[in-house]
Design a protein around this motif. Sequence first.
Motif, PDB file in Angstrom:
ATOM      1  N   GLN A 183       0.847  -1.173  -0.178  1.00  0.00           N
ATOM      2  CA  GLN A 183       0.141   0.024  -0.006  1.00  0.00           C
ATOM      3  C   GLN A 183       0.781   1.161  -0.106  1.00  0.00           C
ATOM      4  N   SER A 192      -4.582   2.719  -1.581  1.00  0.00           N
ATOM      5  CA  SER A 192      -4.287   1.879  -2.690  1.00  0.00           C
ATOM      6  C   SER A 192      -2.895   1.321  -2.676  1.00  0.00           C
ATOM      7  N   GLY A 193      -2.569   0.359  -3.537  1.00  0.00           N
ATOM      8  CA  GLY A 193      -1.548  -0.312  -3.829  1.00  0.00           C
ATOM      9  C   GLY A 193      -0.648   0.434  -4.723  1.00  0.00           C
ATOM     10  N   ASP A 195       1.773   0.667  -7.980  1.00  0.00           N
ATOM     11  CA  ASP A 195       1.683  -0.255  -9.183  1.00  0.00           C
ATOM     12  C   ASP A 195       2.538   0.508 -10.167  1.00  0.00           C
ATOM     13  N   CYS A 197       4.979  -2.177  -7.738  1.00  0.00           N
ATOM     14  CA  CYS A 197       5.328  -2.444  -6.496  1.00  0.00           C
ATOM     15  C   CYS A 197       6.731  -2.497  -6.539  1.00  0.00           C
ATOM     16  N   TYR A 287      -0.303  -7.768  -6.348  1.00  0.00           N
ATOM     17  CA  TYR A 287      -1.562  -7.610  -6.780  1.00  0.00           C
ATOM     18  C   TYR A 287      -2.590  -8.314  -6.712  1.00  0.00           C
ATOM     19  N   CYS A 288      -2.484  -9.804  -6.416  1.00  0.00           N
ATOM     20  CA  CYS A 288      -3.654 -10.695  -6.172  1.00  0.00           C
ATOM     21  C   CYS A 288      -3.369 -11.681  -5.078  1.00  0.00           C
ATOM     22  N   LEU A 299      -8.086 -10.246  -7.764  1.00  0.00           N
ATOM     23  CA  LEU A 299      -7.373  -9.003  -7.515  1.00  0.00           C
ATOM     24  C   LEU A 299      -7.430  -8.613  -5.951  1.00  0.00           C
ATOM     25  N   ASN A 300      -6.459  -7.939  -5.405  1.00  0.00           N
ATOM     26  CA  ASN A 300      -6.536  -7.351  -4.138  1.00  0.00           C
ATOM     27  C   ASN A 300      -7.386  -6.274  -4.126  1.00  0.00           C
ATOM     28  N   GLU A 302      -6.643  -3.252  -2.884  1.00  0.00           N
ATOM     29  CA  GLU A 302      -5.663  -2.166  -3.112  1.00  0.00           C
ATOM     30  C   GLU A 302      -5.540  -1.801  -4.523  1.00  0.00           C
ATOM     31  N   TYR A 303      -5.896  -2.854  -5.311  1.00  0.00           N
ATOM     32  CA  TYR A 303      -5.425  -2.872  -6.876  1.00  0.00           C
ATOM     33  C   TYR A 303      -6.955  -3.142  -7.728  1.00  0.00           C
ATOM     34  N   CYS A 313      -4.893 -11.410 -12.755  1.00  0.00           N
ATOM     35  CA  CYS A 313      -4.442 -12.365 -11.748  1.00  0.00           C
ATOM     36  C   CYS A 313      -4.328 -13.836 -12.637  1.00  0.00           C
TER      37      CYS A 313
END
Length: 580
Positions: A183, A192-193, A195, A197, A287-288, A299-300, A302-303, A313
């Motif tokens: 995050q 949010s994540g 991207d 990462c 991400y996943c 998908l997480n 955050e994404y 994913c």
Amino acid sequence: MRYHSFKLSASLLLLFALGFTQRGDQQEVPVNTKNGGLFLPDGFEATVVVDSLPGRARHIAVNDNGDIYVKARFADKGESVTALRDTNGDGRADMIKRFGGRGGEGVYGTAMRIYKGYLYFSSELIVYRYKLKPGELVPTSEEEVILTDDHAHGMHEHIAKPVTFDDKGFMYVPFGANSNACQDDNRIPSSSGLDPCPILEDHGGIWRFDANKKGQLQKDGVKFATGLRSVVALDWNFADNNLYALQHGRDDLLRLFSQLFSPWQSAMLPSEEFFRIKEGTHAGWPYCYWDQMQGKKVLNPEYGGDGNEVGRCGEYEKPLIGFPGHWAPNDILFYQGNHFPDRYKNGSFIAFHGSTNRAPYPQSSYFIGFVPFKAGQPSGDYEVFADGFAGVDPIVNVSDAVYRPMGLAMGPDGALYIAETEKGKIWKVTYKGNKQKFTKSALVKMEKRKAMSNIRTPDKINDNLDKDKPVAGGKVYSVYCSACHQRNGMGDSQRFPPLGGAEWVTGDKERLIKVLLKGLEGPLEVKGQSYNNVMPQHSFLKDEEIAEVLTHIRSNFGNNASAVTIDEVAKTRSSLDSLK
């Protein structure tokens, strides 16, 4: 690729037939007087090698002469390894010596492996080795530093350094991600994540090194695999010459995204993923995550995920098996011996250390599992090989568990050794039956163990520990605090510190308020023990919510300190805002 998933259906008829209740007050499970308290398949027996060790235990290794080497969980200088020997043949260790290491270790010092005549072990930041000489329990050779984690940040969460070796002289070491899900603001609700990462450049993966080269840094290795948040269970399978690992899935789906996930989903998800690792594998973190109930990688949040969307994913590695969330697989051993019945040959034993993040449902796992393999693939569902470690049912708080299984090793005779972290108890498991007459009927009673509250899929309503009860400490403590510090405020003895009797809780109120508003990075020492995990900031909470939860922890868990008022929180918040 073949993979297995766990479904939602619980064996409730079996549960009632066994006489277990779905929910009720916690009670001690009747003590098993055989096998050192363990439940095992028919024909297997366990003897207690040692009841407890001063440094407790993480991973273990057994030498060709039967000497046992234990990675101490707590270690000062010269105490990182505990060496055990049985001198009179009664099965119990009567010679115990400690040696090795530079001190200053926390509870994540993990590795203990023997490879080509050398004993390898690790602290959080260093992988050491000694040359083992025949007849010596404590090596007289020089202690060598093989690898040093030289990142400027030093200690952080997910920093354990397990090791394993292939047949070509290479050593494999994970570098865990210093984050939950990459995050922008670590562990902050709805953050949010990043991207792509940036953490994946030098964390969140497994690196390969020369097992015989001294003085290496991470840059001297090769990134072998990525997208792995935290790996503690790692083993090379010589039957198919592949690396295998189990990933600890991310936490806090409820705490961070309560608008998307229910408490039950947060308890069950995401999966602990069992991977075959090839060079170049990308397992999908951050991400996943794998949803073992849906049987897909999603998908997480955050994404942009909502718990169902697959998105990108589909391009990442699928696990061989997806175990339920938070089971904490902390060691894996591919059994190469001949002492056990043939069905165990080349299969994998897995030590599930036990969950922490399942509130308001009972904590789960705390057992040794087994996955049968055939032709390099899991040939059936997981089995319960050894259970009974926790000693209570249900396991409400992590600290309620008497033992938590951690380390696995095979002895020269093919026996299985199991070490646990809370007391440092070690068992030796042997087979006393007729190997040629071993059938699946010997596993029936162990299959019934899956109906126990520490293994079964919890019922959404009846297994909710808050059902028909007021939430302890109110909603704020339940949602934001209990997953880590536990319902009884005692933490988990490893990652999260206790709240009871801690001076940083009962002392200066302004300092405590600042911790909640600003967060706190480890390592933090509480009651003489170091904790490396992050305490995220909670400035998003209202002043009245912060006052409520801090008053609760200062007046419970054995504490008797004065209340925190809304005005005190507002004043401290204002002073911090003025410094921005």
